[in-house]
Design an enzyme around this catalytic site. Structure first.
Site, PDB file in Angstrom:
ATOM      1  N   CYS A  80      -7.640  37.253  36.222  1.00 40.17           N
ATOM      2  CA  CYS A  80      -7.024  37.766  35.001  1.00 40.17           C
ATOM      3  C   CYS A  80      -5.810  36.944  34.602  1.00 40.17           C
ATOM      4  O   CYS A  80      -5.111  36.396  35.446  1.00 40.17           O
ATOM      5  CB  CYS A  80      -6.565  39.196  35.219  1.00 40.17           C
ATOM      6  SG  CYS A  80      -7.836  40.304  35.793  1.00 40.17           S
TER       7      CYS A  80
ATOM      8  N   ARG B  59      -9.347  30.098  33.981  1.00 41.51           N
ATOM      9  CA  ARG B  59      -9.230  30.885  35.203  1.00 41.51           C
ATOM     10  C   ARG B  59     -10.429  31.824  35.389  1.00 41.51           C
ATOM     11  O   ARG B  59     -10.601  32.380  36.464  1.00 41.51           O
ATOM     12  CB  ARG B  59      -7.932  31.700  35.172  1.00 41.51           C
ATOM     13  CG  ARG B  59      -6.707  30.821  35.077  1.00 41.51           C
ATOM     14  CD  ARG B  59      -5.457  31.647  34.928  1.00 41.51           C
ATOM     15  NE  ARG B  59      -5.150  32.361  36.145  1.00 41.51           N
ATOM     16  CZ  ARG B  59      -4.381  31.902  37.121  1.00 41.51           C
ATOM     17  NH1 ARG B  59      -3.844  30.710  37.014  1.00 41.51           N
ATOM     18  NH2 ARG B  59      -4.150  32.614  38.182  1.00 41.51           N
TER      19      ARG B  59
ATOM     20  N   TRP C 144     -10.709  39.867  34.319  1.00 40.63           N
ATOM     21  CA  TRP C 144     -11.842  39.602  35.215  1.00 40.63           C
ATOM     22  C   TRP C 144     -12.090  40.919  35.922  1.00 40.63           C
ATOM     23  O   TRP C 144     -11.245  41.382  36.702  1.00 40.63           O
ATOM     24  CB  TRP C 144     -11.467  38.489  36.186  1.00 40.63           C
ATOM     25  CG  TRP C 144     -12.593  38.034  37.062  1.00 40.63           C
ATOM     26  CD1 TRP C 144     -13.612  37.188  36.719  1.00 40.63           C
ATOM     27  CD2 TRP C 144     -12.796  38.366  38.435  1.00 40.63           C
ATOM     28  NE1 TRP C 144     -14.442  36.986  37.789  1.00 40.63           N
ATOM     29  CE2 TRP C 144     -13.970  37.698  38.865  1.00 40.63           C
ATOM     30  CE3 TRP C 144     -12.125  39.162  39.356  1.00 40.63           C
ATOM     31  CZ2 TRP C 144     -14.470  37.798  40.153  1.00 40.63           C
ATOM     32  CZ3 TRP C 144     -12.620  39.267  40.643  1.00 40.63           C
ATOM     33  CH2 TRP C 144     -13.779  38.584  41.027  1.00 40.63           C
TER      34      TRP C 144
ATOM     35  N   ASN D 196      -2.254  42.294  36.023  1.00 40.31           N
ATOM     36  CA  ASN D 196      -3.077  41.552  36.988  1.00 40.31           C
ATOM     37  C   ASN D 196      -2.851  42.164  38.359  1.00 40.31           C
ATOM     38  O   ASN D 196      -1.740  42.604  38.660  1.00 40.31           O
ATOM     39  CB  ASN D 196      -2.647  40.078  37.062  1.00 40.31           C
ATOM     40  CG  ASN D 196      -3.046  39.294  35.839  1.00 40.31           C
ATOM     41  OD1 ASN D 196      -3.714  39.808  34.951  1.00 40.31           O
ATOM     42  ND2 ASN D 196      -2.625  38.049  35.800  1.00 40.31           N
ATOM     43  N   GLY D 197      -3.873  42.127  39.209  1.00 43.97           N
ATOM     44  CA  GLY D 197      -3.711  42.681  40.561  1.00 43.97           C
ATOM     45  C   GLY D 197      -4.503  43.969  40.686  1.00 43.97           C
ATOM     46  O   GLY D 197      -5.311  44.304  39.820  1.00 43.97           O
TER      47      GLY D 197
ATOM     48  N   GLU E  40     -20.089  22.496  51.365  1.00 46.01           N
ATOM     49  CA  GLU E  40     -19.363  22.307  50.112  1.00 46.01           C
ATOM     50  C   GLU E  40     -20.314  21.841  48.995  1.00 46.01           C
ATOM     51  O   GLU E  40     -20.221  22.302  47.854  1.00 46.01           O
ATOM     52  CB  GLU E  40     -18.225  21.299  50.335  1.00 46.01           C
ATOM     53  CG  GLU E  40     -17.429  20.901  49.101  1.00 46.01           C
ATOM     54  CD  GLU E  40     -16.758  22.060  48.388  1.00 46.01           C
ATOM     55  OE1 GLU E  40     -16.718  23.182  48.927  1.00 46.01           O
ATOM     56  OE2 GLU E  40     -16.290  21.838  47.252  1.00 46.01           O
TER      57      GLU E  40
ATOM     58  N   LYS F 255     -20.881  23.894  45.568  1.00 47.24           N
ATOM     59  CA  LYS F 255     -20.701  23.317  44.231  1.00 47.24           C
ATOM     60  C   LYS F 255     -21.945  23.565  43.392  1.00 47.24           C
ATOM     61  O   LYS F 255     -21.855  23.974  42.243  1.00 47.24           O
ATOM     62  CB  LYS F 255     -20.460  21.797  44.300  1.00 47.24           C
ATOM     63  CG  LYS F 255     -19.105  21.331  44.738  1.00 47.24           C
ATOM     64  CD  LYS F 255     -17.996  21.521  43.737  1.00 47.24           C
ATOM     65  CE  LYS F 255     -17.364  22.862  43.914  1.00 47.24           C
ATOM     66  NZ  LYS F 255     -16.338  23.025  44.904  1.00 47.24           N
TER      67      LYS F 255
ATOM     68  N   GLU G 288     -22.397  27.370  42.423  1.00 44.24           N
ATOM     69  CA  GLU G 288     -21.447  28.006  41.510  1.00 44.24           C
ATOM     70  C   GLU G 288     -21.541  27.483  40.084  1.00 44.24           C
ATOM     71  O   GLU G 288     -21.304  28.233  39.143  1.00 44.24           O
ATOM     72  CB  GLU G 288     -20.004  27.974  42.041  1.00 44.24           C
ATOM     73  CG  GLU G 288     -19.319  26.650  42.072  1.00 44.24           C
ATOM     74  CD  GLU G 288     -17.897  26.745  42.620  1.00 44.24           C
ATOM     75  OE1 GLU G 288     -17.227  27.768  42.451  1.00 44.24           O
ATOM     76  OE2 GLU G 288     -17.435  25.749  43.206  1.00 44.24           O
TER      77      GLU G 288
ATOM     78  N   HIS H  41     -34.574  26.346  63.135  1.00 43.13           N
ATOM     79  CA  HIS H  41     -34.478  27.641  63.823  1.00 43.13           C
ATOM     80  C   HIS H  41     -34.746  28.810  62.875  1.00 43.13           C
ATOM     81  O   HIS H  41     -34.374  29.945  63.173  1.00 43.13           O
ATOM     82  CB  HIS H  41     -33.107  27.780  64.482  1.00 43.13           C
ATOM     83  CG  HIS H  41     -32.897  26.773  65.573  1.00 43.13           C
ATOM     84  ND1 HIS H  41     -33.558  26.839  66.779  1.00 43.13           N
ATOM     85  CD2 HIS H  41     -32.147  25.650  65.616  1.00 43.13           C
ATOM     86  CE1 HIS H  41     -33.197  25.808  67.537  1.00 43.13           C
ATOM     87  NE2 HIS H  41     -32.350  25.067  66.845  1.00 43.13           N
TER      88      HIS H  41
ATOM     89  N   LYS I 142     -10.731  31.200  38.627  1.00 39.96           N
ATOM     90  CA  LYS I 142     -10.123  30.013  39.225  1.00 39.96           C
ATOM     91  C   LYS I 142      -9.258  30.385  40.416  1.00 39.96           C
ATOM     92  O   LYS I 142      -9.211  29.687  41.410  1.00 39.96           O
ATOM     93  CB  LYS I 142      -9.303  29.258  38.173  1.00 39.96           C
ATOM     94  CG  LYS I 142      -8.638  27.979  38.693  1.00 39.96           C
ATOM     95  CD  LYS I 142      -9.676  26.964  39.132  1.00 39.96           C
ATOM     96  CE  LYS I 142      -9.068  25.721  39.770  1.00 39.96           C
ATOM     97  NZ  LYS I 142     -10.067  25.003  40.581  1.00 39.96           N
TER      98      LYS I 142
HETATM   99  O1  M6R Z   1      -6.957  28.276  45.310  1.00 35.43           O
HETATM  100  P1  M6R Z   1      -7.708  28.280  46.621  1.00 35.43           P
HETATM  101  O2  M6R Z   1      -7.965  26.913  47.139  1.00 35.43           O
HETATM  102  O3  M6R Z   1      -7.071  29.149  47.653  1.00 35.43           O
HETATM  103  O4  M6R Z   1      -9.111  28.927  46.250  1.00 35.43           O
HETATM  104  C1  M6R Z   1     -10.056  29.223  47.230  1.00 35.43           C
HETATM  105  C2  M6R Z   1     -11.426  29.486  46.614  1.00 35.43           C
HETATM  106  O5  M6R Z   1     -11.388  30.604  45.775  1.00 35.43           O
HETATM  107  C3  M6R Z   1     -11.931  28.280  45.810  1.00 35.43           C
HETATM  108  O6  M6R Z   1     -11.944  27.116  46.588  1.00 35.43           O
HETATM  109  C4  M6R Z   1     -13.351  28.547  45.277  1.00 35.43           C
HETATM  110  O7  M6R Z   1     -14.256  28.613  46.342  1.00 35.43           O
HETATM  111  C5  M6R Z   1     -13.772  27.485  44.264  1.00 35.43           C
HETATM  112  N1  M6R Z   1     -14.396  28.106  43.123  1.00 35.43           N
HETATM  113  C6  M6R Z   1     -14.746  26.512  44.785  1.00 35.43           C
HETATM  114  O8  M6R Z   1     -15.110  25.562  43.843  1.00 35.43           O
END
Ligand code: M6R
Length: 613
Positions: free
Chosen positions: A2, A27, A79, A105-106, A487, A491, A494, A510, A608
């Site tokens: 948010c 974000r 969000w 927010n929160g 990773e 990527k 997402e 396995h 974000k």
């Molecule tokens: O800001 P941070 O590095 O703590 O964020 C952690 C994850 O939320 C962040 O890396 C998330 O997995 C990304 N969307 C990956 O691309």
């Protein structure tokens, strides 16, 4: 997650608020809204979907009215946490009288109890949100002084908040407060602003006050009056925002993600700048300390904490710490850390890794580690963020603002700095000067190595074209390339919504190998390393079952026979190779998502910075 923007004074508020919301779009959010106060009343508009939908709503409703005149307002991108992303649940929320509006927010953890109590007192809620509970609580406490009402309500609240509140009876004032959710105040000519992210302020000012937890501020066009929840005054001075916060434009790239991938030679160079001591085979990381209380020979164990992409960087770091520093190391999912009674103490080095520095799970883990006396250090990108401030010591990434939700340059910067940390620790322990010098020289090559991978984008596009129409994919790696495989899969899923799984290359047989059918893409990282032959055998097992192989290979070495495509990375140390390999996989995910027509910078459901647990 948010976003909040608010403004008081200095001309029409609505364009400032809508511009700020657009700056916060990266974000991630699912609805947006704003409230203005003027002429003794409030105007509130909300819309599901993008800020453009809200802008259109306002233009239709009120082409020349108060939206063009009133100078005090608050706005929000939501969000969804409590309640679906509907117009009723979008912020701002109002108190019972409709004269007080709140954006938040929160998460308010005791909102159910508070809501039941308010309902018993006759409140009828218009939304399912925790924020409306807060708005109504503030309204019930309001006796002519908005700040006093906000403070009284917040004293009853458990949880995290960044809030901005306005009232029809006080048109030239905003009250804002923070606890666990970032908020900064911007001071401009004849106007004061507030935002949850400085990116929303840069069009107006670079002078900002970062509020601390427990701060409440009364904002007027010409004053910022900060106090604690007990209303005792607190002095806060403005800082100058770094110029790179203002530089968040796409610069001709189709997406921020593409721009950020291509910034990596420079961002990695910035992360390493001044930190490599080639002559002594060492790293210079002032924020870590050295000797008396630093991460030296007395450290018993390292724990690397992070979430998502940052967790994958921690997992690469685990290999580097063990290999270079001969130090037992564990990468841990930060959300798990504080709920499992962790055995940490003063001999442990805890490194919290986070791009945003605001991730709630990582922040909570930092607090837990500190309370147990561990030596806690941050590895954070955003200067002044909550984790940077909680840890007090650490290393900034210096990779510049990362706007795309998919993290790219933060990951490569994190790995680069973790390699330096491992080198520094190693040289305080048993790593020889010769090995130290060789490693320092390899780390120093990183910007050039990344550059050479980016130059091969056209071969990545060809591989992406083969993969783009599959709904499933596997990513395989061993040793430090196992987290790179994870990773790569993260990527891809997402941003392209392709179901992707990362596995240790030896693990597929396995169980998961049962999922392979004719043409299932399997991306295998088979660079030069002591386990390359084993990885190639695993790749062959997949090909024998019909999989379409895409291989990350070292220049000069053969890929697996019959592969759809080889993604070539330059020859380098196997730990250092994690960075160029990750860049190749970022590009692969990007081009698959582009071919599939996905909204790359703002994927559905994602935020974000994840400021809820
Ligand atoms: O800001 P941070 O590095 O703590 O964020 C952690 C994850 O939320 C962040 O890396 C998330 O997995 C990304 N969307 C990956 O691309």
């Amino acid at each position: 997650m948010c976003g909040i923007i608010g403004v008081v004074g200095g001309g029409a508020a609505a364009p400032v608020l809508l511009g700020g919301l657009r700056r916060l779009e990266y974000r991630g959010y699912d609805s947006a809204g704003l409230a203005l106060s003027g002429e003794g009343r409030l105007l509130v508009r909300r819309a599901v979907g993008k800020v453009a939908a809200l802008t259109e709503r306002i233009a239709q409703d009120d082409p020349e009215g108060p939206f063009g005149r009133w100078t005090t307002g608050i706005a929000h991108t939501r969000w969804a946490t409590h309640g679906a992303p509907t117009e009723a649940n979008a912020h701002p929320h109002l108190d019972r009288t409709g004269r007080i509006a709140v954006v938040h927010n929160g998460i308010i953890e005791n909102y159910r109890q508070l809501r039941s109590r308010l309902e018993a007192a006759g409140h009828r809620f218009a939304s399912e949100t925790d924020t409306e509970v807060l708005a109504r609580l503030i309204g019930d406490r309001h006796q002519g002084d908005l700040r006093a009402a906000v403070v009284a309500a917040l004293r009853e609240v458990e949880g995290a908040y960044g809030v901005a509140v306005l009232c029809a009876d006080e048109p030239g004032a905003l009250v804002v407060a923070r606890k666990g959710s970032p908020l900064c105040v911007g001071i401009a000519e004849g106007r004061v602003l507030v935002a949850s992210d400085p990116a929303a302020l840069v069009a107006h000012t670079r002078q900002v006050i970062h509020l601390d937890d427990g701060d409440v501020a009364l904002l007027r066009a010409d004053s910022v009056d900060v106090s604690g929840l007990d209303l005792s005054p607190r002095h806060r001075s403005p800082d100058e925002l770094p110029p790179d916060v203002a530089a968040a434009e796409r610069d001709g790239h189709e997406h921020f993600m593409h721009k950020e991938m291509h910034e990596q030679p420079e961002s990695v160079r910035n992360a390493l700048r001044g930190r490599i001591d080639l002559r002594n085979g060492d790293a210079v990381l002032a924020g870590l300390g050295r000797g008396e209380d630093g991460e030296d020979a007395t450290v018993r164990r390292a724990i690397l904490l992070g979430c998502g992409t940052s967790l994958h960087a921690c997992m690469v770091g685990e290999f580097a710490f063990e290999e270079l520093a001969q130090l037992p190391a564990e990468a841990e999912q930060a959300a798990e850390f504080r709920y499992r009674n962790p055995l940490v103490g003063p001999d442990d080095l805890v490194v919290a890794v986070s791009q945003s520095g605001e991730t709630a799970d990582t922040l909570a883990a930092v607090k837990e580690a500190r309370s147990r006396g561990a030596r806690v250090r941050g590895l954070v990108n955003v200067v002044g963020s909550a984790i940077a401030r909680q840890t007090g010591r650490g290393v900034y990434l210096h990779v510049g603002p990362e706007v795309s939700v998919a993290s790219t340059k933060a990951f490569t910067g994190q790995v680069a700095v973790l390699l330096l940390m491992a080198l520094r620790l190693g040289r305080s322990r048993r790593l020889s000067p010769e090995r130290g010098r060789a490693m320092a020289a390899e780390i120093a090559r990183l910007p050039e190595l990344v550059e050479r991978v980016l130059e091969r984008e056209s071969s990545v596009i060809r591989a992406a074209e083969r993969m783009a129409h599959s709904e499933h994919a596997f990513f395989l790696g061993r040793g430090p390339m196992h987290p790179v495989a994870l990773e790569g899969a993260l990527k891809l899923k997402e941003i392209s919504y392709v179901h992707a799984e990362g596995y240790h290359a030896a693990e597929l047989k396995h169980g998961p190998i049962a999922l392979l059918t004719e043409g299932t893409p399997v991306v295998v990282i088979a660079n030069r390393s002591p386990v390359r032959d084993k990885t190639l055998s695993n790749a062959e097992e997949c090909r024998a079952r019909g999989a379409g192989l895409v291989a990350v290979v070292t220049q000069g070495q053969e890929g697996p026979p019959g592969a759809w495509a080889d993604l070539v990375i330059p020859d380098c140390d196997p730990l250092v190779a994690t960075v160029p390999a990750a860049v190749a996989l970022q590009m692969l995910a990007y081009h698959v998502a582009r071919i599939r027509g996905c909204p790359i910078d703002q994927p559905r459901n994602l935020a974000k910075s994840v400021t809820v647990e």
